[in-house]
Design an enzyme around this catalytic site. Structure first.
Site, PDB file in Angstrom:
ATOM      1  CB  VAL A  11     -31.956 115.210   3.466  1.00  0.00           C
ATOM      2  CG1 VAL A  11     -32.839 114.186   4.191  1.00  0.00           C
ATOM      3  CG2 VAL A  11     -32.221 116.607   4.013  1.00  0.00           C
ATOM      4  CD  GLU A 151     -34.266 117.375   7.036  1.00  0.00           C
ATOM      5  OE1 GLU A 151     -33.513 117.519   8.017  1.00  0.00           O
ATOM      6  OE2 GLU A 151     -34.614 118.311   6.294  1.00  0.00           O
ATOM      7  CG  HIS A 254     -27.787 132.964  19.350  1.00  0.00           C
ATOM      8  ND1 HIS A 254     -27.144 133.251  20.534  1.00  0.00           N
ATOM      9  CD2 HIS A 254     -28.108 131.647  19.405  1.00  0.00           C
ATOM     10  CE1 HIS A 254     -27.065 132.157  21.272  1.00  0.00           C
ATOM     11  NE2 HIS A 254     -27.656 131.171  20.606  1.00  0.00           N
ATOM     12  CB  CYS A 263     -34.418 124.081   6.218  1.00  0.00           C
ATOM     13  SG  CYS A 263     -33.637 122.483   5.885  1.00  0.00           S
ATOM     14  CE  LYS A 266     -36.202 123.054   0.991  1.00  0.00           C
ATOM     15  NZ  LYS A 266     -37.416 122.340   1.440  1.00  0.00           N
ATOM     16  NE  ARG A 331     -28.849 124.435  -0.260  1.00  0.00           N
ATOM     17  CZ  ARG A 331     -29.185 123.162  -0.070  1.00  0.00           C
ATOM     18  NH1 ARG A 331     -30.161 122.622  -0.786  1.00  0.00           N
ATOM     19  NH2 ARG A 331     -28.550 122.433   0.828  1.00  0.00           N
TER      20      ARG A 331
END
Length: 446
Positions: A11, A151, A254, A263, A266, A331
């Protein structure tokens, strides 16, 4: 105007580079000396299309710089963005804010004049209040404002998302802070980007609400995909049929092996814990998190079933390791659950990813690493596609068939049509669509 960007992770680096492209002077700060020295040389620590050119160009032109000296950078900045990590806390899944508060404490000591402290990191509701309290406790004489500016960047599309966003959310009740933030985002005003001003707590919740909703859409279509397989329907047609409804929308419908990345996992867990602490459990989001974790192991079972119910002694070729294409981010990638499950079932796994292999090698053991897609599948008993990189979308199917011991493809991203696989003579298993027994059809023709 001069910006300090604290943190050069995904970010922070993307945001800093994009602000500098707007013509703003940006200094990115990080404690990692090696990373900062690498960035000064133009070495980008993450893979994100277009980011390297943006960093190199703006650094050359003097708008973007990198340093480990937080105090000197903050002292000269009118806006200080906090863009450090907020990983899930062990035990309860709540956001670990230790990096945020450590950065804020240093910022408080370094401030010399009015500035806006902006949380770019994803933080739970009320974090801005705590930041303000901490700074006032250390420097009661200072004039400053704390703003939430979450963000909404998608990995693989982050540059475009920053430059041409659907919206910008800014949380503050201070007119002075609003004026400064308007100046920062002036370029986006010119292209009529909606700028949503809210209270700080509302902005903080908006970020979590957005990610949890998108995660819910993914989980919903995945569960429907399982039903479609049972009843003989095609989930892609279902998704198209509902996605064309303007109230629903086509994005994030999908079917696949579950969501991952930095993101969604978590942030859903942090929102769940926020709800629990507030005495308002979020049962839908709780179900989303649980189902998504289960799904990754279910996909391993799907691969085993495609191999006749056992992979003991067999070699499985895996294409795609990252949680999505156009990133090297591993991640919470489904591959991190699927590959160990296949190995535990007795399989040897050979794997290849265009950008994520280096990071994957740090996280996965016992895997044989391929140099390209075709070398990876040579002599394998089956092929599994886990990530929809473009280079996997048009494989030479005749060549694939000669390389595999058996013509079995398990496509967890639905990147091929059923008709194409049948015509090519593959046993093809996808997600939420009827299985194809192309190999049997080919045998029948002979």
């Amino acid at each position: 105007m001069r910006i300090a960007m604290i943190g050069t992770g995904y970010v922070g680096l993307v945001s800093g580079a994009c602000f500098s492209e707007f013509g703003i002077n940006v200094t990115c700060v990080d404690k990692d000396v090696a990373k900062i020295e690498g960035l000064k040389r133009g070495e980008i620590p993450i893979y994100e299309p277009g980011l390297a050119d943006l960093v190199v160009t703006n650094a050359r032109d003097g708008r973007l710089s990198f340093t480990t000296d937080l105090a000197a950078t903050v002292a000269e900045a009118q806006a200080i963005f906090v863009a450090v990590g907020t990983p899930s806390r062990r035990g309860d899944g709540y956001a670990d804010l230790s990096y945020v508060f450590a950065a804020v404490d240093e910022i408080a000591e370094a401030l010399t004049d009015y500035a806006v402290i902006v949380t770019k990191s994803t933080v739970p509701v009320g974090t801005g209040d705590e930041i303000e309290r901490r700074v006032r406790a250390r420097r009661p004489e200072l004039e400053f404002d704390v703003v939430s500016n979450p963000e909404f960047l998608r990995e693989g599309s982050a540059i475009n998302d920053f430059m041409r966003p659907d919206r910008v959310v800014i949380g503050t009740d201070s007119e002075r802070a609003q004026a400064l933030m308007r100046q920062l985002y002036r370029v986006l005003y010119l292209i009529e980007t909606p700028i949503v001003f809210t209270s700080r707590r509302t902005a903080e919740l908006t970020k979590y609400a957005a990610n949890a909703f998108l995660a819910t859409k993914i989980t919903y279509i995945n569960e429907l995909a399982d039903l479609a397989e049972r009843v003989g329907a095609n989930i892609q047609d279902v998704a198209r049929g509902i996605g064309l409804d303007g109230r629903i929308g086509r994005k994030f419908l999908h079917a696949g092996p579950g969501f991952g990345g930095s993101c969604f996992p978590k942030d859903t867990r942090a929102l769940i814990e926020t709800g629990r602490q507030a005495g308002q459990p979020l049962r839908i989001v709780e179900a989303v998190d649980a189902i998504n974790e289960e799904r990754k192991l279910q996909m391993a079972d799907k691969i085993v079933a495609a191999c006749g119910g056992s992979v003991a002694g067999k070699t499985i070729a895996v294409l795609g390791l990252t949680f999505k294409p156009n990133t090297d981010d591993m991640r919470e990638a489904p591959s991190l659950a699927i590959i160990p499950a296949l190995q535990a079932a007795g399989a040897t796994v050979r794997a290849y990813d265009p950008e994520g292999a280096k990071r994957a090698q740090e996280l996965l053991t016992g895997v044989i690493w391929g140099e390209n897609a075709y070398q990876t599948m040579e002599g394998a008993d089956a092929l599994a596609i886990l990530t929809e990189w473009n280079e996997f979308r048009a494989l030479d199917l005749k060549r694939v068939k000669t390389l595999l011991k058996a013509p079995i493809i398990v496509d967890l991203r639905n990147i091929y049509t059923l008709g194409m696989m049948e015509a090519a003579g593959f046993d093809y298993i996808s997600v939420g669509r009827p299985a194809v027994e192309g190999a049997a059809t080919e045998e029948g023709k002979r």
